[in-house]
Design an enzyme around this catalytic site. Sequence first.
Site, PDB file in Angstrom:
ATOM      1  N   ASP A 124      -2.200   8.484 -95.448  1.00 29.31           N
ATOM      2  CA  ASP A 124      -1.453   8.798 -96.666  1.00 29.31           C
ATOM      3  C   ASP A 124      -0.089   8.105 -96.609  1.00 29.31           C
ATOM      4  OD1 ASP A 124      -1.175  10.000 -99.146  1.00 29.31           O
ATOM      5  OD2 ASP A 124      -0.140  11.737 -98.318  1.00 29.31           O
ATOM      6  N   TYR A 126       3.844   7.142 -98.593  1.00 27.56           N
ATOM      7  CA  TYR A 126       5.023   7.777 -99.204  1.00 27.56           C
ATOM      8  C   TYR A 126       5.735   6.626 -99.904  1.00 27.56           C
ATOM      9  CZ  TYR A 126       9.450  10.562 -98.900  1.00 27.56           C
ATOM     10  OH  TYR A 126      10.607  11.287 -99.152  1.00 27.56           O
ATOM     11  N   HIS A 131       9.375   9.466-106.452  1.00 26.98           N
ATOM     12  CA  HIS A 131       9.073  10.631-105.616  1.00 26.98           C
ATOM     13  C   HIS A 131       9.986  10.664-104.388  1.00 26.98           C
ATOM     14  CE1 HIS A 131       6.802  13.662-103.395  1.00 26.98           C
ATOM     15  NE2 HIS A 131       6.659  12.807-102.385  1.00 26.98           N
ATOM     16  N   ARG A 140      18.752  15.548 -99.014  1.00 28.74           N
ATOM     17  CA  ARG A 140      19.874  14.843 -98.380  1.00 28.74           C
ATOM     18  C   ARG A 140      20.947  14.406 -99.373  1.00 28.74           C
ATOM     19  NH1 ARG A 140      15.229  12.869 -95.802  1.00 28.74           N
ATOM     20  NH2 ARG A 140      15.033  11.299 -97.426  1.00 28.74           N
ATOM     21  N   GLU A 197      -0.063  16.932-104.881  1.00 32.30           N
ATOM     22  CA  GLU A 197       0.546  15.611-105.015  1.00 32.30           C
ATOM     23  C   GLU A 197      -0.432  14.728-105.782  1.00 32.30           C
ATOM     24  OE1 GLU A 197       1.906  14.153-101.180  1.00 32.30           O
ATOM     25  OE2 GLU A 197       3.724  15.370-101.349  1.00 32.30           O
ATOM     26  N   GLU A 199      -1.898  11.430-106.624  1.00 29.47           N
ATOM     27  CA  GLU A 199      -1.964  10.119-105.966  1.00 29.47           C
ATOM     28  C   GLU A 199      -3.217   9.367-106.419  1.00 29.47           C
ATOM     29  OE1 GLU A 199      -1.398  10.055-101.729  1.00 29.47           O
ATOM     30  OE2 GLU A 199      -0.196  11.901-101.712  1.00 29.47           O
ATOM     31  N   ASP A 229      -3.296  15.413-102.908  1.00 27.94           N
ATOM     32  CA  ASP A 229      -2.913  15.720-101.530  1.00 27.94           C
ATOM     33  C   ASP A 229      -2.247  17.101-101.493  1.00 27.94           C
ATOM     34  OD1 ASP A 229      -2.153  15.467 -98.854  1.00 27.94           O
ATOM     35  OD2 ASP A 229      -0.300  14.425 -99.372  1.00 27.94           O
ATOM     36  N   ARG A 233       4.475  23.232 -98.603  1.00 25.05           N
ATOM     37  CA  ARG A 233       5.859  22.768 -98.404  1.00 25.05           C
ATOM     38  C   ARG A 233       6.608  23.586 -97.369  1.00 25.05           C
ATOM     39  NH1 ARG A 233       5.181  17.876-100.378  1.00 25.05           N
ATOM     40  NH2 ARG A 233       4.475  17.898-102.532  1.00 25.05           N
ATOM     41  N   GLN A 236       5.389  22.591 -93.989  1.00 18.85           N
ATOM     42  CA  GLN A 236       5.909  21.243 -93.739  1.00 18.85           C
ATOM     43  C   GLN A 236       7.384  21.264 -93.319  1.00 18.85           C
ATOM     44  OE1 GLN A 236       5.096  18.629 -97.049  1.00 18.85           O
ATOM     45  NE2 GLN A 236       6.033  16.832 -96.113  1.00 18.85           N
ATOM     46  N   TYR A 240       7.756  19.494 -89.613  1.00 17.95           N
ATOM     47  CA  TYR A 240       7.617  18.031 -89.737  1.00 17.95           C
ATOM     48  C   TYR A 240       8.587  17.209 -88.898  1.00 17.95           C
ATOM     49  CZ  TYR A 240      11.478  16.516 -92.773  1.00 17.95           C
ATOM     50  OH  TYR A 240      12.695  16.168 -93.277  1.00 17.95           O
ATOM     51  N   LYS A 249      -0.559  19.432 -94.319  1.00 13.50           N
ATOM     52  CA  LYS A 249      -1.388  18.523 -95.103  1.00 13.50           C
ATOM     53  C   LYS A 249      -2.842  18.570 -94.651  1.00 13.50           C
ATOM     54  CE  LYS A 249       2.110  16.067 -97.106  1.00 13.50           C
ATOM     55  NZ  LYS A 249       2.180  15.589 -98.504  1.00 13.50           N
ATOM     56  N   THR A 253      -7.541  17.625 -98.988  1.00 10.42           N
ATOM     57  CA  THR A 253      -7.180  16.555 -99.908  1.00 10.42           C
ATOM     58  C   THR A 253      -8.414  16.354-100.774  1.00 10.42           C
ATOM     59  OG1 THR A 253      -5.670  15.497 -98.344  1.00 10.42           O
ATOM     60  CG2 THR A 253      -6.608  14.097-100.075  1.00 10.42           C
ATOM     61  N   THR A 345       2.744  10.166-103.567  1.00 10.07           N
ATOM     62  CA  THR A 345       2.908  10.821-104.865  1.00 10.07           C
ATOM     63  C   THR A 345       3.476   9.846-105.890  1.00 10.07           C
ATOM     64  OG1 THR A 345       3.372  12.835-103.663  1.00 10.07           O
ATOM     65  CG2 THR A 345       3.885  12.841-106.005  1.00 10.07           C
ATOM     66  N   GLU A 359       8.872  18.602-107.057  1.00 10.51           N
ATOM     67  CA  GLU A 359       9.807  17.871-107.918  1.00 10.51           C
ATOM     68  C   GLU A 359       9.978  18.555-109.273  1.00 10.51           C
ATOM     69  OE1 GLU A 359       8.963  13.338-107.504  1.00 10.51           O
ATOM     70  OE2 GLU A 359       7.251  14.432-106.719  1.00 10.51           O
TER      71      GLU A 359
END
Lengths: 413, 413
Positions: A124, A126, A131, A140, A197, A199, A229, A233, A236, A240, A249, A253, A345, A359
Amino acid sequence: MTKLLRSWVESANSAETDFPLNNLPYGVFSVDGSEPKCGVAIGDKILDLASLETTGLLDFDGTLRTGSWNAFMALGKDQWSRFRSELTALLAEDSISQGGVEPHMVSMDQATLHFPFDLAEYTDFYAGRHHAQNVGTMFRGPENALPPNWLHIPIGYNGRASSVVLSGTKIKRPNGQLKGPNDEMPRFGPSARFDIELEMGAIVGQASNGPISVQEAFDNIFGYVLLNDWSARDIQAWEYQPLGPFQAKATATTISPWIVSAEALAPFRTTTPDRSKPLLPYLQEPAPMLYDISLEVGLTPEGGRETIIARTNYDEMYYSAAQQLAHHASSGCPMRIGDLLGSGTISGPNKENRGSLLEISWGGKEPMTLDSGEERSFLEDGDLVTLRGAAFGEGYRVGFGECVGKLLPADKV
Amino acid sequence: MTKLLRSWVESANSAETDFPLNNLPYGVFSVDGSEPKCGVAIGDKILDLASLETTGLLDFDGTLRTGSWNAFMALGKDQWSRFRSELTALLAEDSISQGGVEPHMVSMDQATLHFPFDLAEYTDFYAGRHHAQNVGTMFRGPENALPPNWLHIPIGYNGRASSVVLSGTKIKRPNGQLKGPNDEMPRFGPSARFDIELEMGAIVGQASNGPISVQEAFDNIFGYVLLNDWSARDIQAWEYQPLGPFQAKATATTISPWIVSAEALAPFRTTTPDRSKPLLPYLQEPAPMLYDISLEVGLTPEGGRETIIARTNYDEMYYSAAQQLAHHASSGCPMRIGDLLGSGTISGPNKENRGSLLEISWGGKEPMTLDSGEERSFLEDGDLVTLRGAAFGEGYRVGFGECVGKLLPADKV
């Protein structure tokens, strides 16, 4: 814009069908519990290729009589093309073979669809900029949203192939380790931030055993599916760092049942967006390798009606599947027939283009309101999620069918 | 301490052999280009199980006539035990069946070994405390060495199964994206910090389709191999945030050729180290599930002699393979026969116990000196790396054979 190819299968000539003669997507089906075999969708019918091959109207070394497209993929790109052109001729409005082909048609509503290929491994990515920007901004702030490597590398991680399931498979909300920022200790319990997600998945149709160019990677991609996917959250967030998502994850899927071939999508090729920083040569596209495919996500609460919660387009990806595959092989990593690459995503620039609830609800801070009046930050038990996608020609669409999953409650712990 | 079981195969009674009657590890072999089939190592011989099964002295539904142990694994734990006990009786010093069995022995030095099972998926963990502490100290300082989740979760990530190879396979130094901290832009070139990781691999022998307890996970593990997780530290440093290692770990992972069964290792079971923080119940060990296995790494420069660069023990792991497998399945992730779980790098408390060159050379700052006088921070082209491991009983060892790989130069870019 390319035009509709008319077929003697009348339902394939409608602007509403996902499966006109221009599409001919590849699936595996059974009827009344028979052995699964290869079929092609055309309008509201499935052409039974295994049965057709016995008549001699098609000859692909028996590969179509298997319950998987892998043996056919192994024949290579020239045979993929010959297959499409022969099949297109057999199904065309003016085909002299209608009488020979028609007995091998099955009504789609009488068929059960199966996983269309033997999945080797699942990776998978990113690689959607909106996204990554959205998620990075939440965690951040806008200045540091994109990690420093993001504009140079299609960031990816290995997923869990055993958890990839076919559209329609029910998904059980996972339990996992959870720890809020103010909790002293983690606990084990049901994910409260279970998400989707949106995708696309690219299916590798030729093996490689060392680095390959972006052009070779493009040529090795057999086709595409829709891919959801499912993502926990809260699991994760706690697990992660430092080695990436793992159990967040691994629940499931989901992919759509029909492989839309790269050749069927060729009229819809488009370039990736402008580069903010130049790519290293091994990642540069020699030609447009992304596709203009309209995508949407529907959410239907238990017993309720559907709300379309996102609309976006595959052309929003910063990296194409060909670039992802070339990067994947760059270390010498062997790639195999049946490898599945998730795009990452696919969100667009606006709020209505966001391809995940993370999101859409901005981390749960801005719940969305469904058409029924209910609010959603993340998925509730009983929610049914439907992905849809299609590329549009003049008076026709090349569609993917639906990628559907319903969420069941977690096991008691 | 358990004693040597004496066999009529004289070479199996030596304290020096890896393969006494107490071991009986499972491999796949061929002679003179014949079809690969299942065999068991005993002293300097391989017992041809496919051939033996035709005599009726063993009967396991033909599973031993395949070129993989997966069909046998599928028979389940009771059959695994019956197999060992019947084979132990057939090969014991006083066996009345010696005459019937002896014609099915092959000299090990005439056999070619093959990958012993059909690998489903490969997962790698980061579950050795000394390794995590060392690496964390290098990158974040001693106070923040362990990530906050580390004492609660056996941290793992999905690896790339297609890159797992058998001992003896030559490894080509990878090219990849590299960017030093002071470089403005990344470049594509050969990894200059190519490394090893000394690990054990656990092979899942029974499928599961939902969460399982640690005890169930322990029961589902068929056996163990040595595992070298080749790692490109410079590729890793640039790519791994935020989703974990990808191309840095995709060049190759090497395993030893003989699967040492969990049953053969039973006399050497030991507990994981004391917990610094209590584990959640789903991860608690109901009994000792780690093993006392002595491990070493040899490095032989091209044309030179071997230096032992690390000595450690599997009992240094903070989490057992059973705990890792229980965590892996906790989200509902389906586990399959032939899944391989890498333990994570096994370092011990002292400098001579470090299981990677990253640790041995402290990130390249303290190069080590080989017996030949050459210095090493990371691997040089032509270096041969050999992992060895054995559990020790009274007058015998249960060994793994060697896990070997030689580094070839990178492709020119």
